[in-house]
Scaffold this active site. Sequence first.
Site, PDB file in Angstrom:
ATOM      1  N   ASP A   1      -1.866   2.439  -9.390  1.00 25.86           N
ATOM      2  CA  ASP A   1      -2.705   1.397  -9.991  1.00 25.86           C
ATOM      3  C   ASP A   1      -2.924   1.628 -11.484  1.00 25.86           C
ATOM      4  O   ASP A   1      -4.029   1.471 -12.008  1.00 25.86           O
ATOM      5  CB  ASP A   1      -4.048   1.292  -9.227  1.00 25.86           C
TER       6      ASP A   1
ATOM      7  N   MET B   1       0.790  -1.222   0.000  1.00 28.23           N
ATOM      8  CA  MET B   1       0.000   0.000   0.000  1.00 28.23           C
ATOM      9  C   MET B   1       0.832   1.287   0.000  1.00 28.23           C
ATOM     10  O   MET B   1       0.323   2.342   0.354  1.00 28.23           O
ATOM     11  CB  MET B   1      -0.980  -0.022   1.178  1.00 28.23           C
TER      12      MET B   1
ATOM     13  N   ASN C   1       1.712  -5.350 -10.279  1.00 30.80           N
ATOM     14  CA  ASN C   1       0.775  -4.935  -9.232  1.00 30.80           C
ATOM     15  C   ASN C   1      -0.593  -5.575  -9.451  1.00 30.80           C
ATOM     16  O   ASN C   1      -1.018  -5.794 -10.582  1.00 30.80           O
ATOM     17  CB  ASN C   1       0.610  -3.407  -9.246  1.00 30.80           C
TER      18      ASN C   1
ATOM     19  N   HIS D   1      -4.655  -5.138  -8.442  1.00 30.69           N
ATOM     20  CA  HIS D   1      -5.571  -4.109  -7.951  1.00 30.69           C
ATOM     21  C   HIS D   1      -7.018  -4.583  -8.099  1.00 30.69           C
ATOM     22  O   HIS D   1      -7.375  -5.127  -9.145  1.00 30.69           O
ATOM     23  CB  HIS D   1      -5.359  -2.800  -8.715  1.00 30.69           C
TER      24      HIS D   1
ATOM     25  N   ILE E   1       3.076   3.880  -2.535  1.00 29.54           N
ATOM     26  CA  ILE E   1       3.419   4.200  -3.921  1.00 29.54           C
ATOM     27  C   ILE E   1       4.931   4.069  -4.063  1.00 29.54           C
ATOM     28  O   ILE E   1       5.687   4.525  -3.198  1.00 29.54           O
ATOM     29  CB  ILE E   1       2.973   5.640  -4.257  1.00 29.54           C
TER      30      ILE E   1
HETATM   31  C1  GAR Z   1      -5.942  -7.116  -2.691  1.00 29.78           C
HETATM   32  O1  GAR Z   1      -7.329  -7.070  -2.897  1.00 29.78           O
HETATM   33  C2  GAR Z   1      -5.233  -6.230  -3.697  1.00 29.78           C
HETATM   34  O2  GAR Z   1      -5.862  -6.207  -4.950  1.00 29.78           O
HETATM   35  C3  GAR Z   1      -5.312  -4.886  -3.020  1.00 29.78           C
HETATM   36  O3  GAR Z   1      -5.009  -5.191  -1.676  1.00 29.78           O
HETATM   37  C4  GAR Z   1      -5.590  -6.455  -1.359  1.00 29.78           C
HETATM   38  C5  GAR Z   1      -4.593  -7.258  -0.562  1.00 29.78           C
HETATM   39  O4  GAR Z   1      -5.207  -8.422  -0.046  1.00 29.78           O
HETATM   40  N1  GAR Z   1      -4.400  -3.938  -3.590  1.00 29.78           N
HETATM   41  C6  GAR Z   1      -4.716  -2.652  -3.759  1.00 29.78           C
HETATM   42  O5  GAR Z   1      -5.759  -2.152  -3.403  1.00 29.78           O
HETATM   43  C7  GAR Z   1      -3.648  -1.830  -4.456  1.00 29.78           C
HETATM   44  N2  GAR Z   1      -4.111  -0.515  -4.698  1.00 29.78           N
HETATM   45  P1  GAR Z   1      -4.332  -9.573   0.597  1.00 29.78           P
HETATM   46  O6  GAR Z   1      -3.383  -8.898   1.596  1.00 29.78           O
HETATM   47  O7  GAR Z   1      -5.305 -10.468   1.275  1.00 29.78           O
HETATM   48  O8  GAR Z   1      -3.584 -10.256  -0.508  1.00 29.78           O
END
Ligand code: GAR
Length: 200
Positions: free
Chosen positions: A155, A95, A112, A114, A97
Amino acid sequence: MTATIAVLISGNGSNLQALIDAVADGRLHAWITVVVSNRKAAFGLERARRAGIPVRYHPLKPYRDANRSRAEYDAALADLVNEYAPDWVVLAGWMHILSDTFLRHFPNRVVNLHPALPGQFPGAHAIDDALAARARGEIDHTGVMIHLVPDERVDEGPVLATQTVPIHPGDTHETLADRIHAIEHQLLVDTVQKLIEDGQ
Ligand code: GAR
């Protein structure tokens, strides 16, 4: 071909777990050489430890407290990741940048994930943003995307894979997030495996 992968996380690490499981059962021809978290309490660190993967904790706060720049943080992160010589760097819920100070070390090698379709709902609240857009009658589905990270844009970048996800009437954050995560887990594994096979 077996590739080396560094996985950067900030939280639960369910997508990291999907990668770990896929390596274990042979669907992903990779070796996860390190898991890096910017948060000490990230459960993903525990998942990595259980799988015997080296973990590193790289918090931003000490840099902020010492008035050190974000570029210094990113440079140190690049050095840390480079110790593990990854072919690919996968951002699985990372999380922060990443600036060019980090990215220039891994050109076309940072991937990445998203929880939205390209151009929609960038940032940390994509699922809630999609639910709000659904409530306004603007959309009836959202999605998941996996893309390369060429620069600091959030993203955004060359798209490797997308999948749409329906939003059902009565969906809550939890029900939609569960549907999205199940799709992410599969799509991330398949996409990283394809990158490894293509050897781009
Ligand atoms: C996931 O849904 C991913 O797509 C998102 O964080 C989550 C992590 O879940 N990423 C973002 O929002 C990037 N902007 P996890 O820790 O259970 O894998």
